[in-house]
Design a protein around this motif. Structure first.
Motif, PDB file in Angstrom:
ATOM      1  N   ASN A  10      35.104  24.712   6.586  1.00  0.00           N
ATOM      2  CA  ASN A  10      34.832  24.392   7.992  1.00  0.00           C
ATOM      3  C   ASN A  10      33.691  23.398   8.119  1.00  0.00           C
ATOM      4  O   ASN A  10      33.740  22.476   8.930  1.00  0.00           O
ATOM      5  N   ARG A  11      32.663  23.591   7.344  1.00  0.00           N
ATOM      6  CA  ARG A  11      31.512  22.685   7.413  1.00  0.00           C
ATOM      7  C   ARG A  11      31.901  21.286   6.891  1.00  0.00           C
ATOM      8  O   ARG A  11      31.514  20.281   7.462  1.00  0.00           O
ATOM      9  N   TYR A  12      32.670  21.257   5.816  1.00  0.00           N
ATOM     10  CA  TYR A  12      33.169  19.988   5.276  1.00  0.00           C
ATOM     11  C   TYR A  12      33.993  19.266   6.341  1.00  0.00           C
ATOM     12  O   TYR A  12      33.819  18.069   6.566  1.00  0.00           O
ATOM     13  N   ARG A  13      34.864  20.003   6.994  1.00  0.00           N
ATOM     14  CA  ARG A  13      35.714  19.433   8.038  1.00  0.00           C
ATOM     15  C   ARG A  13      34.863  18.829   9.159  1.00  0.00           C
ATOM     16  O   ARG A  13      35.161  17.742   9.645  1.00  0.00           O
ATOM     17  N   LEU A  14      33.800  19.525   9.559  1.00  0.00           N
ATOM     18  CA  LEU A  14      32.922  19.016  10.619  1.00  0.00           C
ATOM     19  C   LEU A  14      32.242  17.710  10.212  1.00  0.00           C
ATOM     20  O   LEU A  14      32.123  16.782  11.026  1.00  0.00           O
ATOM     21  N   ILE A  15      31.816  17.624   8.966  1.00  0.00           N
ATOM     22  CA  ILE A  15      31.170  16.401   8.487  1.00  0.00           C
ATOM     23  C   ILE A  15      32.175  15.243   8.488  1.00  0.00           C
ATOM     24  O   ILE A  15      31.858  14.136   8.921  1.00  0.00           O
ATOM     25  N   VAL A  16      33.398  15.502   8.021  1.00  0.00           N
ATOM     26  CA  VAL A  16      34.418  14.455   8.020  1.00  0.00           C
ATOM     27  C   VAL A  16      34.762  14.052   9.456  1.00  0.00           C
ATOM     28  O   VAL A  16      34.928  12.869   9.743  1.00  0.00           O
ATOM     29  N   GLU A  17      34.844  15.020  10.361  1.00  0.00           N
ATOM     30  CA  GLU A  17      35.123  14.694  11.771  1.00  0.00           C
ATOM     31  C   GLU A  17      34.021  13.817  12.355  1.00  0.00           C
ATOM     32  O   GLU A  17      34.300  12.874  13.100  1.00  0.00           O
ATOM     33  N   LYS A  18      32.759  14.125  12.028  1.00  0.00           N
ATOM     34  CA  LYS A  18      31.649  13.275  12.485  1.00  0.00           C
ATOM     35  C   LYS A  18      31.810  11.857  11.941  1.00  0.00           C
ATOM     36  O   LYS A  18      31.586  10.881  12.642  1.00  0.00           O
ATOM     37  N   ALA A  19      32.179  11.769  10.676  1.00  0.00           N
ATOM     38  CA  ALA A  19      32.384  10.450  10.061  1.00  0.00           C
ATOM     39  C   ALA A  19      33.507   9.701  10.779  1.00  0.00           C
ATOM     40  O   ALA A  19      33.392   8.498  11.038  1.00  0.00           O
ATOM     41  N   MET A  20      34.557  10.418  11.127  1.00  0.00           N
ATOM     42  CA  MET A  20      35.686   9.800  11.822  1.00  0.00           C
ATOM     43  C   MET A  20      35.270   9.258  13.192  1.00  0.00           C
ATOM     44  O   MET A  20      35.855   8.301  13.687  1.00  0.00           O
ATOM     45  N   ARG A  21      34.257   9.873  13.795  1.00  0.00           N
ATOM     46  CA  ARG A  21      33.744   9.417  15.093  1.00  0.00           C
ATOM     47  C   ARG A  21      32.688   8.332  14.940  1.00  0.00           C
ATOM     48  O   ARG A  21      32.126   7.867  15.925  1.00  0.00           O
ATOM     49  N   GLY A  22      32.385   7.947  13.684  1.00  0.00           N
ATOM     50  CA  GLY A  22      31.470   6.834  13.464  1.00  0.00           C
ATOM     51  C   GLY A  22      30.048   7.217  13.109  1.00  0.00           C
ATOM     52  O   GLY A  22      29.179   6.348  13.034  1.00  0.00           O
ATOM     53  N   ASN A  23      29.771   8.484  12.856  1.00  0.00           N
ATOM     54  CA  ASN A  23      28.432   8.917  12.483  1.00  0.00           C
ATOM     55  C   ASN A  23      28.107   8.383  11.086  1.00  0.00           C
ATOM     56  O   ASN A  23      28.720   8.764  10.092  1.00  0.00           O
ATOM     57  N   ARG A  24      27.128   7.474  11.019  1.00  0.00           N
ATOM     58  CA  ARG A  24      26.801   6.796   9.747  1.00  0.00           C
ATOM     59  C   ARG A  24      26.294   7.770   8.677  1.00  0.00           C
ATOM     60  O   ARG A  24      26.617   7.612   7.502  1.00  0.00           O
ATOM     61  N   ASP A  25      25.493   8.754   9.068  1.00  0.00           N
ATOM     62  CA  ASP A  25      24.989   9.724   8.088  1.00  0.00           C
ATOM     63  C   ASP A  25      26.143  10.524   7.467  1.00  0.00           C
ATOM     64  O   ASP A  25      26.158  10.783   6.262  1.00  0.00           O
ATOM     65  N   ALA A  26      27.094  10.915   8.297  1.00  0.00           N
ATOM     66  CA  ALA A  26      28.244  11.675   7.800  1.00  0.00           C
ATOM     67  C   ALA A  26      29.103  10.808   6.877  1.00  0.00           C
ATOM     68  O   ALA A  26      29.557  11.272   5.830  1.00  0.00           O
TER      69      ALA A  26
END
Length: 180
Positions: A10-26
């Motif tokens: 679940n936590r991995y999925r959240l990080i990937v979702e943030k990345a998909m939204r453009g979060n540079r850190d993720a």
């Protein structure tokens, strides 16, 4: 420092979702956690350190530019692996040759000198295989991927992957037996 691989799904999925939204850190986190895997995979195909690094850089660039196109965050590794393999195939087509360079083989893993010759023979035999056999064998035996994961990456049917693995192993056996 914990890697994404150490986190629960679940936590991995959240990080990937943030990345998909453009979060540079993720984006940076998921790329950093996969860079060794990407390099090793590229090196298995190309057998040249500099070219493998270039393919990885191209892969990361395309992944960062297109991460918003990833449909399901659970398949990030499958998605980026497909990009990498496409980059390797594009490079091979553009160069019009298969690279058979064995130098710096040690960078893949520690190899004892007693088994070095056997490993070189195996890598050379894998290089001889057609891509349809080579890719499933590398993904299954070097990265312990399941038939389903390989089918997703190669965009083929699971039964086709099983057939390619069986035929690929038969071809490897023949190649290695002819060399002895």
């Amino acid at each position: 420092m914990k890697t994404i691989k150490d986190l629960n799904n679940n936590r991995y999925r959240l990080i990937v979702e943030k990345a998909m939204r453009g979060n540079r850190d993720a984006i940076e986190k998921i790329i950093n956690d996969h860079k060794e895997y990407l390099y090793k995979t590229a090196f298995l195909y190309i057998k040249n350190e500099q070219d493998a690094v270039e393919v990885c850089q191209e892969t990361v660039y395309k992944a960062v530019i297109n991460i918003h196109k990833l449909k399901n965050p659970d398949y990030f590794k499958t998605w980026i692996t497909r990009i990498l393999i496409n980059n390797v195939n594009d490079r091979s087509r553009n160069e019009g040759r298969t690279i058979n360079n064995i130098e710096k083989l040690e960078s893949i893993e520690d190899i004892s000198y007693e088994k070095l010759e056997d490993k070189i023979d195996l890598y050379n035999a894998i290089d001889i295989l057609e891509d349809k056999f080579k890719t499933p064998i590398i993904l299954q035996y070097f990265y312990d991927m399941t038939i389903k994961e390989i089918a997703d990456i190669t965009e083929t049917n699971e039964n086709t992957v099983k057939t390619y693995l069986r035929r690929g192993k038969e071809k490897l056996y023949k190649i290695l037996m002819e060399g002895n």
